[in-house]
Design an enzyme around this catalytic site. Sequence first.
Site, mmCIF file in Angstrom:
data_model
loop_
_atom_site.group_PDB
_atom_site.id
_atom_site.type_symbol
_atom_site.label_atom_id
_atom_site.label_comp_id
_atom_site.label_asym_id
_atom_site.label_seq_id
_atom_site.Cartn_x
_atom_site.Cartn_y
_atom_site.Cartn_z
ATOM 1 C CD1 TRP A 100 -27.256 4.549 0.413
ATOM 2 C CD2 TRP A 100 -25.053 3.913 -0.534
ATOM 3 N NE1 TRP A 100 -26.272 3.068 -0.192
ATOM 4 C CE2 TRP A 100 -26.101 3.319 -0.343
ATOM 5 C CE3 TRP A 100 -24.144 4.897 -0.452
ATOM 6 C CZ2 TRP A 100 -25.127 2.251 -0.914
ATOM 7 C CZ3 TRP A 100 -23.791 3.518 -1.046
ATOM 8 C CH2 TRP A 100 -24.576 2.511 -1.827
ATOM 9 C CG ASP A 167 -28.628 10.699 -2.587
ATOM 10 O OD1 ASP A 167 -29.324 9.738 -3.572
ATOM 11 O OD2 ASP A 167 -27.661 9.615 -1.504
ATOM 12 C CE LYS A 191 -29.299 2.339 -6.252
ATOM 13 N NZ LYS A 191 -29.858 1.342 -5.904
#
Length: 357
Positions: A100, A167, A191
């Site tokens: 990511w 993030d 999530k």
Amino acid sequence: MRVINFSAGPSNLPDEVLKEAQENLFDYHQKGFSIMEVSHRGKIFEEVHFEAMKLAKQLYEVNDDYEILFFQGGASLQFAMIPMNLSLGGISEFANTGVWTKKAIKEAQILKVNTQIVASSEDSGFDHIPNFKFSDDVDYAYICSNNTIYGTQYNNYPITKSPLIVDASSDFFSKKLDFSNIAMLFGGVQKNAGISGLACAFIRKDMIERSKSKNIPSMLKYSVYVENDSMFNTPATFAIYMFNLEMKWLLNQGGLDKINEQNIQKAKFLYEIIDQSEGFYQGYAKKEDRSLMNVSFNIADKNLESKFLQEAEENGMIGLKGHKILGGIRASIYNSIDLKKVQILGEFMKDFAKKNA
């Protein structure tokens, strides 16, 4: 009967949240319509929308120095929006700890931002969080707090004078944070805090100021989101409704401190089974950087992995297959996975090892 869902995302939702959504899906609070059917400009949805923002700030104890914004496009859209809005033409520094961060770096480079990687764990397969220090005078410093694929997580965020961008997609709303060193915290909510289709960000107001003078399309400009309360266009109304239910659920669990205690307990239980298996199971991440959210491990005899997954599913557990990049096994034990469910997995793991050692 519902299975135990260890998927990395979209992931398990609390039973209470699903049941409330189910109860009100067809007839929202006995008003004769679904929350999915009403205008985002109307009073009914606005109550949901602004309550979601309020409760999210309450959970993190964020002060009025920050704006909370809702986006579509997931966290991945932010990989481009962040350099668009926050770069000042100088250097932006990144700590590369996995897929990511690599994607975020790539998007910044597409936008011709001067990117510098101050640290990377790529040489060792991203199995740890490297030691590093950000510069004090860059446009922004960027990290990914938890890495779903490799199962690594920052124990503490780096301290820097430069604006820190985090993030937090896969450990969002899993513990209290000290925002004094955070300029922006963002993530997809699918999530730990809702369903797919919604990303959320806490952005310090001085960072918003950077975007105001920039020539950016309206839908990609942070100041436009602020001026329109994240409703410049039609937002992801049902996803925001589900996010709101999750915020209430988290508060009912005792807040983020209580959730964090449970997350620590769950992860400790699984990692002890892995470490005490006499090499049958092998944890992927270095012990000092192990994630509380994603427990990634291998079976020493890789030929047993498909058997493990099949028998786990037969015993009512899904989502345990590791990411295609890494393989192996991964148990994502987000907020809504309680200790009892983790213990069921743990007992299965011990029994499987005993039978197949």
